[in-house]
Scaffold this motif. Sequence first.
Motif, PDB file in Angstrom:
ATOM      1  N   HIS A 115       0.837  -1.209   0.000  1.00 11.55           N
ATOM      2  CA  HIS A 115       0.000   0.000   0.000  1.00 11.55           C
ATOM      3  C   HIS A 115       0.869   1.254   0.000  1.00 11.55           C
ATOM      4  O   HIS A 115       0.615   2.199  -0.757  1.00 11.55           O
ATOM      5  CB  HIS A 115      -0.927  -0.005   1.220  1.00 11.55           C
ATOM      6  N   LEU A 171       2.473   1.885  -3.416  1.00 13.61           N
ATOM      7  CA  LEU A 171       1.534   2.188  -4.500  1.00 13.61           C
ATOM      8  C   LEU A 171       0.529   3.274  -4.116  1.00 13.61           C
ATOM      9  O   LEU A 171      -0.428   3.511  -4.862  1.00 13.61           O
ATOM     10  CB  LEU A 171       0.797   0.911  -4.924  1.00 13.61           C
ATOM     11  N   GLN A 195      -1.615   6.368  -3.748  1.00 12.81           N
ATOM     12  CA  GLN A 195      -2.069   7.428  -4.656  1.00 12.81           C
ATOM     13  C   GLN A 195      -1.711   7.182  -6.124  1.00 12.81           C
ATOM     14  O   GLN A 195      -1.555   8.116  -6.897  1.00 12.81           O
ATOM     15  CB  GLN A 195      -1.550   8.797  -4.197  1.00 12.81           C
ATOM     16  N   LEU A 196      -1.592   5.909  -6.490  1.00 16.31           N
ATOM     17  CA  LEU A 196      -1.353   5.579  -7.895  1.00 16.31           C
ATOM     18  C   LEU A 196      -2.588   4.965  -8.540  1.00 16.31           C
ATOM     19  O   LEU A 196      -2.515   4.447  -9.654  1.00 16.31           O
ATOM     20  CB  LEU A 196      -0.159   4.622  -8.032  1.00 16.31           C
ATOM     21  N   GLY A 197      -3.722   4.998  -7.837  1.00  8.40           N
ATOM     22  CA  GLY A 197      -4.957   4.447  -8.378  1.00  8.40           C
ATOM     23  C   GLY A 197      -4.951   2.934  -8.475  1.00  8.40           C
ATOM     24  O   GLY A 197      -5.599   2.369  -9.348  1.00  8.40           O
ATOM     25  N   ALA A 198      -4.216   2.281  -7.581  1.00 11.95           N
ATOM     26  CA  ALA A 198      -4.061   0.826  -7.656  1.00 11.95           C
ATOM     27  C   ALA A 198      -4.752   0.104  -6.503  1.00 11.95           C
ATOM     28  O   ALA A 198      -4.390  -1.022  -6.186  1.00 11.95           O
ATOM     29  CB  ALA A 198      -2.572   0.487  -7.660  1.00 11.95           C
ATOM     30  N   LYS A 199      -5.751   0.712  -5.906  1.00 11.20           N
ATOM     31  CA  LYS A 199      -6.366   0.137  -4.711  1.00 11.20           C
ATOM     32  C   LYS A 199      -6.919  -1.268  -4.965  1.00 11.20           C
ATOM     33  O   LYS A 199      -6.752  -2.154  -4.141  1.00 11.20           O
ATOM     34  CB  LYS A 199      -7.471   1.058  -4.186  1.00 11.20           C
TER      35      LYS A 199
END
Length: 157
Positions: free
Chosen positions: A78, A81, A83-87
């Motif tokens: 987490h 990654l 704030q890379l839109g990878a949730k």
Amino acid sequence: MHERNETPLERADRNFGELLQELRVTQTGVQFLFAFLLTLAFTPRFPSLDTTQRATYVTTLLLTVIAAALFTAPAAVHRMLFQLGAKRQIVRVSSRLAACGMGALVLALSGSVLLVVDVTVGRAGGIAAGAGTFCVCAGLWGVMPWLMRRELLRRDD
């Protein structure tokens, strides 16, 4: 399946929050087990362990480290990654890491019980207690949820 009125991102956020709650529970247990195992090597009785007991100890210690690493990996994933839109990917990978952590933990718990009972009662008792621990954990953590999932999926079809 019963759907909630949420966007895919909201669902991913909720799923990640739920996963983190689960990891908090398991991580505490792993930390206690790890601390217990670390102290064993410094007890007066440790030098009297036989080769099998020492191998069980080292294996169990390493399995506990692996479980701890797997249970903490989702936080690192987490963070890397963030704030890379990878949730959604974070949730998927973190869920797999947690499942692998549970596998390492069942082996570590079984090995710990095997070692303690072997030292206190004898090898046969240790093997029986370790196998029993494995069966209980595997049943509660694997078989029971699998049966529940199968029943829910059958009911929803």
